[in-house]
Design an enzyme around this catalytic site. Structure first.
Site, PDB file in Angstrom:
ATOM      1  N   SER A   1       0.792  -1.232   0.000  1.00 42.68           N
ATOM      2  CA  SER A   1       0.000   0.000   0.000  1.00 42.68           C
ATOM      3  C   SER A   1       0.825   1.284   0.000  1.00 42.68           C
ATOM      4  O   SER A   1       0.243   2.375  -0.078  1.00 42.68           O
ATOM      5  CB  SER A   1      -0.943   0.011   1.208  1.00 42.68           C
TER       6      SER A   1
ATOM      7  N   LYS B   1      -0.047   3.762  -2.606  1.00 37.28           N
ATOM      8  CA  LYS B   1      -1.082   4.797  -2.507  1.00 37.28           C
ATOM      9  C   LYS B   1      -0.509   6.206  -2.335  1.00 37.28           C
ATOM     10  O   LYS B   1      -1.246   7.187  -2.489  1.00 37.28           O
ATOM     11  CB  LYS B   1      -2.035   4.473  -1.357  1.00 37.28           C
TER      12      LYS B   1
ATOM     13  N   SER C   1      -6.132   3.494   4.351  1.00 37.54           N
ATOM     14  CA  SER C   1      -5.524   2.698   3.282  1.00 37.54           C
ATOM     15  C   SER C   1      -6.571   1.916   2.495  1.00 37.54           C
ATOM     16  O   SER C   1      -6.369   0.748   2.136  1.00 37.54           O
ATOM     17  CB  SER C   1      -4.473   1.731   3.856  1.00 37.54           C
TER      18      SER C   1
END
Length: 417
Positions: free
Chosen positions: A74, A77, A134
């Protein structure tokens, strides 16, 4: 302790080259104290790859296999947030835009805010869902809204990566989920160094630090108020309701990541006395190891480097000669503060000079950018910042110019006049 070098500690020299080129050289007149190389000390880092970087200069303070391509989960992101916020800054989107959830976005697994097909949510709430919780579904919904499809958005992510010089990075999606779980036969990886470069850019994108430093956020505030998101970054520096301070001092971002393929990952940034450091760890074996590695890196950086303020916004650096002006000189200053982190004792290795971007001829306007202050260490550029005029300079008329020329002629004939 932050060191500031103002007029009292700096020798200023204005040199005029040819007719209009002026170079301002600022020598920091302090003894040079040798500093041991940052990596002379071996750190106990369990992650597969790691890097510690000074944010303003981009100097690598410590690294372990920093160019090794690895899955980053993640941490992906960060790029999703960067592109979205830059689109807002450019006027191509706004925080108030309503983002509609597609069936594909709603079907994302992993961390999510349980978006339903057709559900609309403001861009602002979607971005906070990404930054704080997230949320994979929100990341895909934003990607589709901005680019039409996640694939098109991934192409934009790769374009931006190339622009930033992220040479060991390939994006295939907006969330960081392993491509195979999304039915993709594609690459999705980065390196510790590339992600530090991305973070170095990201911390200067408007609103990004504000979002990633938010410890909690309530979704659907006008209806279910669910879910209530809590940051996954346990090191985030914050004060709890009890009044107890929690986290790593000065740490205000940026993004965690974890999949079975990537292991435990964290791109973090912390600022103290104006000096910002960036650390990235990829492939740590456990969450606890990820935390320990990050603290080890940041502790090492703050222990071996010190903040040095090179210039303060609006504080005059010196004066430069202006052609055809009612006044013959204009004072200049930087448009923003410039503080950098340096190895302790290395301040004497610095010089500054101004790289003029235009001929200094009237009229000039207050705040008009005239050039850049360039900072060098041992002759190598490490930072630069815009320099602007401190006041208006109107153009002189013919009579004023003739009077000035006559005065100069008399002074050349009768010295001291």
């Amino acid at each position: 302790m932050e060191k500031t070098y103002g007029r009292g500690g700096i020798h200023l020299l204005l040199i005029q080259k040819r007719a209009a080129a002026i170079i301002l050289i600022v020598a920091l007149c302090l003894p040079i104290i040798g500093a041991a190389p940052a990596q002379a000390q071996q750190l106990n880092i369990s992650a597969k790859a790691a890097v510690l970087m000074e944010a303003r200069t981009g100097e690598v303070i410590y690294e372990k296999d920093m160019h090794l391509p690895l899955p980053m989960a993640s941490i992906t992101k960060i790029m999703t947030l960067v592109l979205a916020l830059e689109a807002i800054e450019a006027g191509k989107a706004s925080f108030e835009d309503l983002v509609t959830t597609s069936e594909y976005a709603a079907g994302m697994g992993g961390s999510q805010i349980w978006l339903e097909v057709g559900e609309q949510m403001t861009m602002k709430d979607m971005l906070y869902a990404i930054a704080v919780g997230s949320a994979n579904d929100a990341a895909v919904a934003v990607a589709e809204y901005l680019a039409g499809s996640e694939a098109s958005f991934a192409a934009e992510m790769n374009r931006k990566a190339q622009e930033l010089g992220m040479r060991n990075t390939v994006f295939s999606n907006a969330s960081g989920l392993p491509p195979r779980t999304l039915g993709m036969d594609a690459e999705h990886h980065s390196s510790a160094y590339d992600l530090a470069v991305l973070c170095r850019h990201a911390v200067r994108v408007p609103h990004l630090l504000e979002m990633v430093s938010t410890p909690e956020y309530t979704m659907r505030p006008d209806t279910t108020r669910k879910p209530h998101l809590y940051t996954l970054n346990e090191l985030l520096d914050r004060v709890l309701e009890s009044g107890r301070r929690y986290g790593y001092p000065g740490l205000d971002g940026i993004k965690t990541g974890m999949t079975s393929e990537a292991g435990y990952c964290l791109a973090a940034t912390a600022e103290r006395d104006g000096m910002r450091l960036i650390s990235v760890v990829l492939g740590a074996p456990t969450k606890e190891a990820r935390t320990k590695d990050t603290v080890t890196l940041l502790d090492y950086g703050f222990r071996t480097y010190e903040p040095v303020t090179i210039a303060r916004a609006g504080e005059p650096l010196g004066e430069a000669v202006v052609s055809w002006g009612k006044v013959e000189k204009v004072s200049v200053s930087t448009v923003e503060d410039l503080t950098i982190g340096l190895p302790r004792g290395s301040v004497g290795e610095l010089t500054r000079e101004i790289d003029w971007k235009k001929e200094l001829a009237a009229p000039l306007h207050k705040g008009e950018v005239l050039g850049e202050l360039v900072v060098k260490r041992n002759g190598k550029e490490i930072a630069r910042v815009d320099v602007a005029a401190d006041f208006d300079v109107e153009r002189a008329n013919v009579f004023q110019m003739l009077l000035r020329m006559s005065k100069r002629l008399l002074q050349s004939i009768v010295p001291g006049l």
